[in-house]
Design an enzyme around this catalytic site. Structure first.
Site, PDB file in Angstrom:
ATOM      1  N   GLU A  98       7.108  -1.386 -84.887  1.00  9.92           N
ATOM      2  CA  GLU A  98       6.596  -0.574 -83.778  1.00  9.92           C
ATOM      3  C   GLU A  98       7.699   0.374 -83.318  1.00  9.92           C
ATOM      4  OE1 GLU A  98       5.889  -1.260 -78.998  1.00  9.92           O
ATOM      5  OE2 GLU A  98       5.707  -2.971 -80.375  1.00  9.92           O
ATOM      6  N   LYS A 103      -0.940  -8.037 -75.579  1.00 10.19           N
ATOM      7  CA  LYS A 103       0.514  -8.183 -75.568  1.00 10.19           C
ATOM      8  C   LYS A 103       0.902  -8.948 -74.307  1.00 10.19           C
ATOM      9  CE  LYS A 103       4.721  -5.344 -75.226  1.00 10.19           C
ATOM     10  NZ  LYS A 103       5.272  -3.979 -75.355  1.00 10.19           N
TER      11      LYS A 103
END
Length: 219
Positions: free
Chosen positions: A49, A138
């Site tokens: 990411e 998340k």
């Protein structure tokens, strides 16, 4: 919660589950970020990411996809505006991460291919995120509540796919997976800040390999 198997997202989600660790990359400039991506791929990280706190993050994502797209999923993180989502998608990002819930950001992600990974911490936040069709939650900042928080949240949300992020050591990954995580996010724990600042690719590789080896160990 459906992971929309009819969408191209499904393969990305299964890849993230198999990888167990998403490398969350923050760097002071684009060139150091690309050195870090190279090191992460060499170390065996296959879900990466690139956060939008990295200067010129879109260029980093596009270059990383060009160089390593056959070996790694390259996603975009710290997305806080629809414009960032659009730029990340144009750059070829495979998944999209935001630290918290914003309806416009989620809508922009959901409008195209690639799963959304949206930050939440409380039961109310998790419920809101899931109601908006988000594929992965998340859990951030995970280190505050620890695996006990995840186990508690999975009581009312047994079908939600959680990705705890923040302060997770390599030797703790198995415990998080056992608590119900589908994967974890790791930043400075995986990517040595000192090695990154110095552009020390060898040290970055060694540090990341050690983390990933610990993460792969059974509970």
């Amino acid at each position: 919660m459906s992971t929309h198997p009819e969408r191209p997202d499904h393969d990305v989600l299964e890849r993230i589950r198999a990888d167990r660790v998403i490398a969350t990359l923050r760097a002071p400039d684009a060139d150091l970020a690309l050195i870090a991506v190279e090191a992460l791929v060499e170390a065996g990280a296959t879900s990466i990411e690139v956060t939008y706190t990295v200067p010129d993050a879109g260029r980093v994502i596009a270059e990383a996809v060009h160089r390593y797209g056959d070996r790694a999923l390259v996603g975009a993180g710290t997305l806080t505006t629809p414009e960032q989502v659009a730029g990340a998608r144009d750059a070829g990002a495979a998944f999209f991460v935001s630290p918290g819930f914003d309806a416009d950001v989620v809508a922009a992600i959901r409008a195209g291919d690639g799963p959304a990974i949206i930050g939440a911490y409380t039961a109310t936040e998790v419920q809101q995120v899931v109601a908006n069709g988000v594929e992965l939650v998340k859990l951030f900042p995970a280190s505050i509540g620890g695996p006990a928080l995840l186990r508690a949240l999975r009581g009312p949300f047994p079908d939600v796919a959680f990705v705890p992020t923040g302060g997770i050591r390599g030797d703790a990954v198995a415990e998080w997976i056992a608590a119900g995580a589908v994967a974890v996010g790791a930043g400075s724990e995986l990517i040595s800040s000192e090695a990154l600042r110095g552009g020390d690719r060898g040290a970055l590789v060694a540090h990341a390999r050690a983390y990933l080896a610990a993460a792969a160990a059974p509970a």
